[in-house]
Design an enzyme around this catalytic site. Sequence first.
Site, PDB file in Angstrom:
ATOM      1  CE1 TYR A 134       0.994  -0.162   4.464  1.00 61.77           C
ATOM      2  CE2 TYR A 134       0.009   2.002   4.307  1.00 61.77           C
ATOM      3  CZ  TYR A 134       0.776   1.093   4.991  1.00 61.77           C
ATOM      4  OH  TYR A 134       1.331   1.449   6.191  1.00 61.77           O
ATOM      5  CE  LYS A 160       3.211   3.524   3.192  1.00 64.03           C
ATOM      6  NZ  LYS A 160       3.264   3.637   4.646  1.00 64.03           N
ATOM      7  CD  GLU A 202      10.059   2.161  10.460  1.00 61.21           C
ATOM      8  OE1 GLU A 202      10.015   3.096   9.644  1.00 61.21           O
ATOM      9  OE2 GLU A 202       9.819   0.976  10.150  1.00 61.21           O
ATOM     10  CG  LEU A 229       8.364   2.583   4.756  1.00 63.30           C
ATOM     11  CD1 LEU A 229       7.909   1.262   4.157  1.00 63.30           C
ATOM     12  CD2 LEU A 229       7.184   3.519   4.916  1.00 63.30           C
TER      13      LEU A 229
END
Length: 286
Positions: free
Chosen positions: A30, A145, A177, A201
């Site tokens: 996504y 993702k 993160e 990411l």
Amino acid sequence: MLYLNGDYLPAAEARISAFDRGCLFGDGIYEVVPVYSRHPFRLDEHLGRLETNLSAIQLPNPHTRDEWRERILGVIARQPFDDQSVYFHVTRGSANERDFPFPVDVPPTVLIFAAELKSPSPEIKAQGVRAISHADFRWLRCDLKSLNLLPTVLLREAAKRAGCAECVMFRDGFLTEGAASNVFVVKDGVIAVPPKNHLILPGITYDLIIELAQQHGLPLQVRTITEAEVRAADELWMTSSTKEVLALVELDGQPVGDGKVGPLAQRMDALYQDYKDTVMRAGGAC
Ligand code: PDD
């Protein structure tokens, strides 16, 4: 109105098979793109990451960049609000059975929808937000993702229950993160951020912040960061397409630095807003 497999239709009329592999396995990729005054911001970069991610999971990209752009703009045009958050995903379709290996000759599912963009208000930007920390218990392909978002759901729920906006994660004593953001650290006037690898990411905002720091001569290091450094930081920021640059002023109930939004967070947010305004004045990034 949303877009599903070739049609624009009201959300209540959209139908996806119960056997869709996105639903059964999270087998898909996504993206989330911010839209300002109906112009998608950094759309090309998001489409580039989608391409990389789809090829990493061996799912052929169903559309060219132009086809994606046309469909995304089609959804944007059908919304009542100007500032939007556009979500799109591709799953490996539905084979009408539950079998793990890739199905043969099954078309992918393409879904695009938009919501009103809720960027942090100037008051929230000025105050900063609070965060908790948590062990990073996700898999070892956090660079993708993917639609497998159960860890994110659990981490963000924990943050919400603690009255916090984000969850900062550590793996083996190092910063990775945020649950849905990248995290930057400032100490003694130097900005630092973990390197892009399989543990985080590669954020579109992450890249833009590094570009802006370079352009404006702000010292920035891309390097591994220990948990101890995070806890002793002068400033912490979370960054993402929808949250932009947002200062974290408290971590696990302890103030970050002096507990106020720091000067570098303010400077970077100002650079980000200037950049955004320039791009939008030039007709958007699409
Ligand atoms: N989240 N890291 C994670 C785990 C994320 O989920 C996100 C974005 C980011 C920031 O990436 P970008 O700058 O490209 O938005 C980093 C989106 C917004 C979401 O899941 O809603």
